[in-house]
Design a protein around this motif. Structure first.
Motif, PDB file in Angstrom:
ATOM      1  N   ILE A 281     -37.824 -43.538   3.759  1.00 45.01           N
ATOM      2  CA  ILE A 281     -38.454 -43.066   4.795  1.00 45.01           C
ATOM      3  C   ILE A 281     -38.982 -44.454   5.744  1.00 45.01           C
TER       4      ILE A 281
ATOM      5  N   ILE B 115     -40.005 -33.638  11.174  1.00 40.31           N
ATOM      6  CA  ILE B 115     -40.117 -33.929   9.977  1.00 40.31           C
ATOM      7  C   ILE B 115     -40.835 -33.104   9.771  1.00 40.31           C
ATOM      8  N   ARG B 116     -39.588 -33.010   7.569  1.00 41.29           N
ATOM      9  CA  ARG B 116     -39.949 -32.132   6.623  1.00 41.29           C
ATOM     10  C   ARG B 116     -40.069 -32.191   5.663  1.00 41.29           C
TER      11      ARG B 116
ATOM     12  N   LYS C 177     -46.989 -35.857   5.715  1.00 40.55           N
ATOM     13  CA  LYS C 177     -46.387 -35.711   7.340  1.00 40.55           C
ATOM     14  C   LYS C 177     -46.792 -36.816   8.407  1.00 40.55           C
TER      15      LYS C 177
ATOM     16  N   VAL D 105     -46.319 -40.699   8.492  1.00 35.09           N
ATOM     17  CA  VAL D 105     -45.666 -40.603   9.400  1.00 35.09           C
ATOM     18  C   VAL D 105     -45.235 -40.679  10.190  1.00 35.09           C
ATOM     19  N   ALA D 106     -46.020 -39.631  10.522  1.00 31.66           N
ATOM     20  CA  ALA D 106     -46.394 -39.327  12.461  1.00 31.66           C
ATOM     21  C   ALA D 106     -46.903 -40.560  12.689  1.00 31.66           C
TER      22      ALA D 106
ATOM     23  N   ALA E  67     -43.836 -31.541  12.521  1.00 34.85           N
ATOM     24  CA  ALA E  67     -44.029 -31.420  11.460  1.00 34.85           C
ATOM     25  C   ALA E  67     -44.121 -29.941  10.923  1.00 34.85           C
TER      26      ALA E  67
ATOM     27  N   GLU F 245     -34.113 -36.104  12.522  1.00 32.59           N
ATOM     28  CA  GLU F 245     -35.291 -36.015  11.513  1.00 32.59           C
ATOM     29  C   GLU F 245     -35.329 -36.882  10.117  1.00 32.59           C
ATOM     30  N   ILE F 246     -36.890 -36.300   9.728  1.00 38.11           N
ATOM     31  CA  ILE F 246     -37.343 -37.468   8.701  1.00 38.11           C
ATOM     32  C   ILE F 246     -37.708 -35.876   7.397  1.00 38.11           C
ATOM     33  N   HIS F 247     -36.646 -36.704   6.360  1.00 38.79           N
ATOM     34  CA  HIS F 247     -37.032 -35.782   5.545  1.00 38.79           C
ATOM     35  C   HIS F 247     -38.247 -36.244   4.236  1.00 38.79           C
ATOM     36  N   LEU F 248     -39.035 -35.545   3.788  1.00 42.87           N
ATOM     37  CA  LEU F 248     -40.640 -35.935   3.141  1.00 42.87           C
ATOM     38  C   LEU F 248     -40.030 -35.509   1.804  1.00 42.87           C
TER      39      LEU F 248
END
Length: 540
Positions: free
Chosen positions: A174, A190-191, A198, A201-202, A302, A328-331
């Motif tokens: 990430i 962001i998912r 989330k 991260v933003a 998100a 896309e960023i997956h958490l």
């Protein structure tokens, strides 16, 4: 019942890829070269050592690795020097970690007390790749807890913490994604499940961007749908009842900066259309206005919703998803990054301890003192599924610290124990060695002659015992797994999700026979899954 090796998605230990331990990779992500077995401290007399780790490099080269109270050294990620465990109650005689095919075999030292989720490991145990991917809690002498897991080797140019606590492989991915996209004017989606961080991260994306404007956070799920358009895009005087003057919206407030839209899946159809226009043209129309307004905003959205399912149901616009997901960023959920649970818990607990003036509990002067984070509680934290993720862990840390105020160690009250749900199983009696398997009789039928209804009937008739079902059907035992693999209506214990297992466990009050009947899986394999979660089953 676990699937045979051919079905295992994990690759051999010496060449393991990061994708074996994380969610599906975000678009454009290059996996790390290999995963290395590691031990991370989760409970220790000096709680400040939580998060230190030992990389078991020797296992990748086919060598055994020893561990005792005096060696080797555990280090904090990114620091060159460390210390051995040094707990006076641990044995000086080393235990062994040895490579075992795709897994690892643990061989305890003579006289050393080591358990895994409450089960003594006096005779040693082999841990397969699936268990290593999840993380295995190992408790020594009732005082020290280590998590055996897989981790990626750090990259030299990897971004720093970015305000995020933890060193799991998925968290480092990430951070790398943030470093790659932060300075680009590309919308980011962001998912992840609720509570995974989330917004953090933003904020990291905004902090590393080239923009000097404000970071504005908006939760679309908290705004009444009839007001959402005016709140986001602004409105002009007379646009609706009560609009007595022109009003700027959140887009104008974030001009030159970043607008974070949380729960974007809650956007109304009207708002979706207006968002799509902003993303396509860089212009917005305040509610009631006939003239567009130029806007310069970096949009980060998100969601914890399945937007693809909403699209198929006609509740979300596919073009908007494509525009929002410029990158896309997956958490991952917290239960899939167990090595971060200890450091995160320490981080939140330290904040509370400092507020109470009790931070000295983390570094006792007496090496024989009981650990501030008791081993049994540490194991519970590791095995809990954390449906609320990091937000829930923070709340639990606060409640534990405040509820134990004035005490040298954390104490788990009954209410919080029920919330964590995972009582540690008592030590199991030493099992007698299993008899050597008898040779399998020659198959009398071809597996292609067995249909799914007949296979299902045989499994049910024999309590999902694969060997007995194969004998009943007259096919080779190895063939029955291929049949199960090709039968979409048949599941194995390894396919069950954590939440489903826990719900069924409580619905059946821990009765394994009833659970096996409801879930239609092997009782023996189900018992193993339940114990991996630290639940205490009832045996008939």
């Amino acid at each position: 019942m676990s699937r045979p090796g051919a079905r295992d998605p994990h690759v051999p230990l010496a060449t393991a890829d990061v994708s074996t331990a994380a969610d599906p990779k975000p678009r454009g992500q290059r996996p790390f070269a290999r995963l290395v077995p590691a031990l991370t401290i989760v409970s220790h007399t000096h709680a400040t050592r939580i998060g230190e780790r030992l990389l078991l490099h020797g296992l990748l080269a086919g060598r055994e690795v020893t561990l005792s109270r005096n060696s080797p050294d555990f280090t904090r990620p990114g620091e060159p020097l460390g210390l051995p465990l040094g707990d006076p109650f641990m044995s000086r005689k080393p235990l062994l970690f040895a490579p075992a095919g795709e897994g690892i075999r643990l061989i305890p030292a003579d006289g050393g007390r080591c358990t895994c989720a409450g089960e003594p490991l006096d005779r040693g145990r082999e841990f397969g790749p699936e268990e290593l991917a999840r993380g295995i809690p190992l408790e020594f002498t009732g005082r020290v807890v280590l998590l055996l897991h897989l981790t990626a080797l750090p990259e030299m140019d990897a971004p720093t913490s970015l305000g995020m606590v933890g060193e799991s492989t998925s968290l480092r991915l990430i951070r790398r994604d943030i470093g790659r996209v932060a300075d680009l004017d590309v919308p980011v989606l962001i998912r992840g499940e609720t509570g995974t961080g989330k917004e953090l991260v933003a904020q990291a994306l905004h902090a590393r961007s080239r923009r000097g404007g404000r970071f504005v956070s908006v939760n679309l799920g908290a705004i009444p749908k009839e007001l959402a358009a005016a709140e986001l895009f602004g409105s002009v005087r007379g646009a609706f009842t009560g609009a007595q003057r022109d009003r700027d919206g959140f887009f104008r407030a974030a001009e030159g900066g970043t607008l974070f839209l949380d729960e974007v899946g809650e956007a109304s159809p009207e708002v979706q259309v207006m968002l799509l226009r902003v993303l396509e043209t860089g212009e917005l129309y305040p509610v009631g206005a006939s003239t567009p307004v130029k806007t310069d905003v970096r949009l980060v959205a998100a969601t914890d919703a399945n937007l693809e399912a909403q699209i198929s149901e006609g509740r979300f616009r596919a073009p908007l998803l494509h525009r929002l997901a410029g990158y896309e960023i997956h958490l991952p959920p917290l239960r899939e990054r167990r090595e971060d649970i200890g450091p995160l818990f320490l981080h939140f607990a330290r904040q509370e301890l400092e507020a109470l003036g009790e931070a000295h509990h983390l570094t006792p002067s007496d090496p024989y003192a009981e650990p501030w984070l008791p081993a049994a509680l540490a194991v519970r934290l590791l095995l809990h599924p954390w449906p609320g993720n990091i937000r829930q862990l923070r709340n639990v840390a606060r409640q534990l610290v405040i509820g134990s105020r004035g005490q040298p160690c954390l104490e788990l009250d009954p209410r919080l124990a029920r919330e964590l749900m995972l009582p540690v199983a008592p030590p199991s009696p030493v099992r007698a060695p299993e008899p050597e398997p008898t040779p399998e009789p020659t198959a009398r039928r071809k597996s292609t002659e067995v249909g799914e209804p007949e296979l299902l009937a045989a499994l049910r008739a024999h309590g999902w015992d694969v060997k007995k079902a194969a004998q009943h059907l007259g096919i080779a035992r190895s063939s029955i797994y291929d049949l199960i693999e090709r039968s979409p209506s048949i599941r194995l214990a390894g396919d069950l999700g954590v939440e489903e297992l826990i719900r069924c466990f409580h619905a059946c009050q821990g009765d394994l026979d009833e659970m096996a009947k409801r879930l239609e899986v092997s009782k023996r394999a189900l018992n193993r899954r339940v114990k991996e979660l630290g639940l205490v089953p009832k045996h008939s």
